[in-house]
Design an enzyme around this catalytic site. Structure first.
Site, PDB file in Angstrom:
ATOM      1  N   SER A 104       0.828  -1.213   0.000  1.00 48.11           N
ATOM      2  CA  SER A 104       0.000   0.000   0.000  1.00 48.11           C
ATOM      3  C   SER A 104       0.863   1.264   0.000  1.00 48.11           C
ATOM      4  CB  SER A 104      -0.948   0.011   1.208  1.00 48.11           C
ATOM      5  OG  SER A 104      -0.210  -0.032   2.412  1.00 48.11           O
ATOM      6  N   HIS A 105       2.163   1.122   0.266  1.00 45.28           N
ATOM      7  CA  HIS A 105       3.031   2.299   0.303  1.00 45.28           C
ATOM      8  C   HIS A 105       4.284   2.137  -0.556  1.00 45.28           C
ATOM      9  CE1 HIS A 105       0.173   3.080   3.407  1.00 45.28           C
ATOM     10  NE2 HIS A 105       0.461   4.353   3.244  1.00 45.28           N
ATOM     11  N   ASP A 117      -4.854   0.499   1.509  1.00 42.74           N
ATOM     12  CA  ASP A 117      -5.392  -0.850   1.302  1.00 42.74           C
ATOM     13  C   ASP A 117      -6.859  -0.806   0.899  1.00 42.74           C
ATOM     14  OD1 ASP A 117      -3.177  -2.575   1.611  1.00 42.74           O
ATOM     15  OD2 ASP A 117      -3.175  -2.168   3.765  1.00 42.74           O
TER      16      ASP A 117
END
Ligand code: NDP
Ligand code: PYC
Length: 343
Positions: A53-54, A194
């Protein structure tokens, strides 16, 4: 998404090649060379460790935010020595990670002298995973704890209007027998990233994830993103942690609360401009020289009791696999990155 299918669709590239590719993209998007170098390592490290997600998912957001004028990719952070154990950093509307890099030498000097020191950062944009901000301190034998607030997308308990950000907390400590023990978790049921990935992939979320625009519980990521909000994890307990993060990362640092972030005048902006607190402790000043052995002893007992996976295990497994085989990246994602780097 089926992992076997994803692997078949992937090209494997080395960490260094990914860093180089991202540096080019970030420089072209308007970051100064030294900022692009820090951000590229951060983003590539997240992808390598499986912090999806990053990782590369965030590249379009970095680029559109720079184009919107909301963040300054060339900001020169200002580091202030305010007290024996207190460093203040004004990121000057730039990214948090380069500002942290600029403040770290003074912070380490103070930890050496005082046994503990704080770095309080404001006017900073944090769009990454938090573990890279703490893990390097534990690799030097120190304990580190960090808090970042983001943008209002989490409702307080029983509330309808979002007040908190997803507000992660990361902790790292050295241990005698392996990689430092690190956890890094949002104080919401899920990270906003997410939720966006689930919406894109057409997946529903677990019960207790969020509310829709009317305040009714929902597991639909699109309803959460479209006027709804996330819930804190674990009810009022997670909500209290989210509140603590707002107080430490924003009120204490001079940064903005998540509910104060107003990027409405900058279409395309995605990086929240808030604050961050980092606390670093030299364990030798506390429980004595055997700290890392004591941590190891605790971990051994946890494993003996039946917990097979500890926080950080998955990331380090991914890191080892990437060192051996390269980092798997979807071919379509890699094609997009290469196009961005050469356009
Ligand atoms: P997760 O729930 O995925 O993971 C939280 C922590 O729990 C991790 O340390 C993870 O270790 C560990 N963990 C996960 N599953 C297990 C398990 N079964 N047993 C033991 N430990 C486990 O994290 P979040 O979704 O809350 O956050 C994801 C990322 O988003 C974080 O990196 C966070 O910093 C980032 N984020 C950034 C924000 C920002 O403002 N910049 C805002 C919100 C989130 P492991 O990593 O090894 O899986
Ligand atoms: O995933 O919640 C998130 C997030 C917010 C800011 C950066 N990441």
């Amino acid at each position: 998404a089926d992992p076997a299918r994803q692997k078949a669709d992937a090209e494997f590239i080395s960490h260094d090649d990914l860093v180089a590719l991202l540096e080019t993209i970030f420089r072209r998007a308007g970051m100064a060379d030294w900022v692009a170098a820090v951000q590229a390592r951060n983003c590539a490290g997240a992808e390598r460790d499986g912090s999806k997600s990053h990782g590369l998912f965030r590249v379009p957001g970095y680029v559109s935010t720079l184009a919107s004028g909301w963040v300054d990719g060339r900001a020169e952070p200002v580091v202030e020595d305010v007290a024996d154990a207190f460093v203040r950093v004004d990121a000057m509307n730039g990214f948090a990670q380069p500002a942290l890099a600029r403040g770290t030498p003074l912070l380490l000097e103070k930890v050496k002298r005082s046994g503990i020191a704080l770095l309080a950062m404001r006017n900073s944009h944090h769009f990454g995973a938090l573990w890279p901000d703490v893990e390097p301190f534990a690799e030097r034998g120190l304990v580190a704890l960090s808090f970042v607030n983001s943008f209002a997308c989490v409702v307080p308990v029983g509330g309808r209007k979002p007040v908190y950000g997803t507000n992660p907390i990361a902790f790292a400590a050295p241990r005698a027998g392996g990689d430092p023990i690190v956890f890094d978790q949002s104080s919401s049921a899920l990270a906003n990233g997410d939720v966006r990935i689930a919406a894109r992939e057409g997946r529903m979320l677990p019960e207790g994830s969020g509310v829709d625009r009317t305040g009714a519980p929902t597991t639909d990521p699109k309803a959460i993103l479209d006027g709804g909000a996330l819930l804190p994890f674990g009810g009022y307990k997670g909500a209290s942690l989210a509140m603590m993060v707002e107080i430490l990362a924003a009120a204490l640092t001079g940064g903005q609360f998540s509910f104060e972030v107003d990027w409405s005048g900058h279409p395309g902006a995605e990086t929240p401009r808030t604050g961050q607190l980092l606390v670093v402790i030299d364990p030798e000043a506390g429980g004595g020289r055997r700290f890392a052995e004591r941590v190891e002893q605790l971990i051994g007992r946890i494993r003996d009791a039946g917990q097979e996976r500890l926080p950080g295990d998955r990331r380090h497994d991914n890191r080892r696999a990437a060192a051996r085989d390269g980092i798997p990246i979807q071919r379509s994602v890699l094609a997009d990155l290469r196009a961005r780097a050469s356009s």
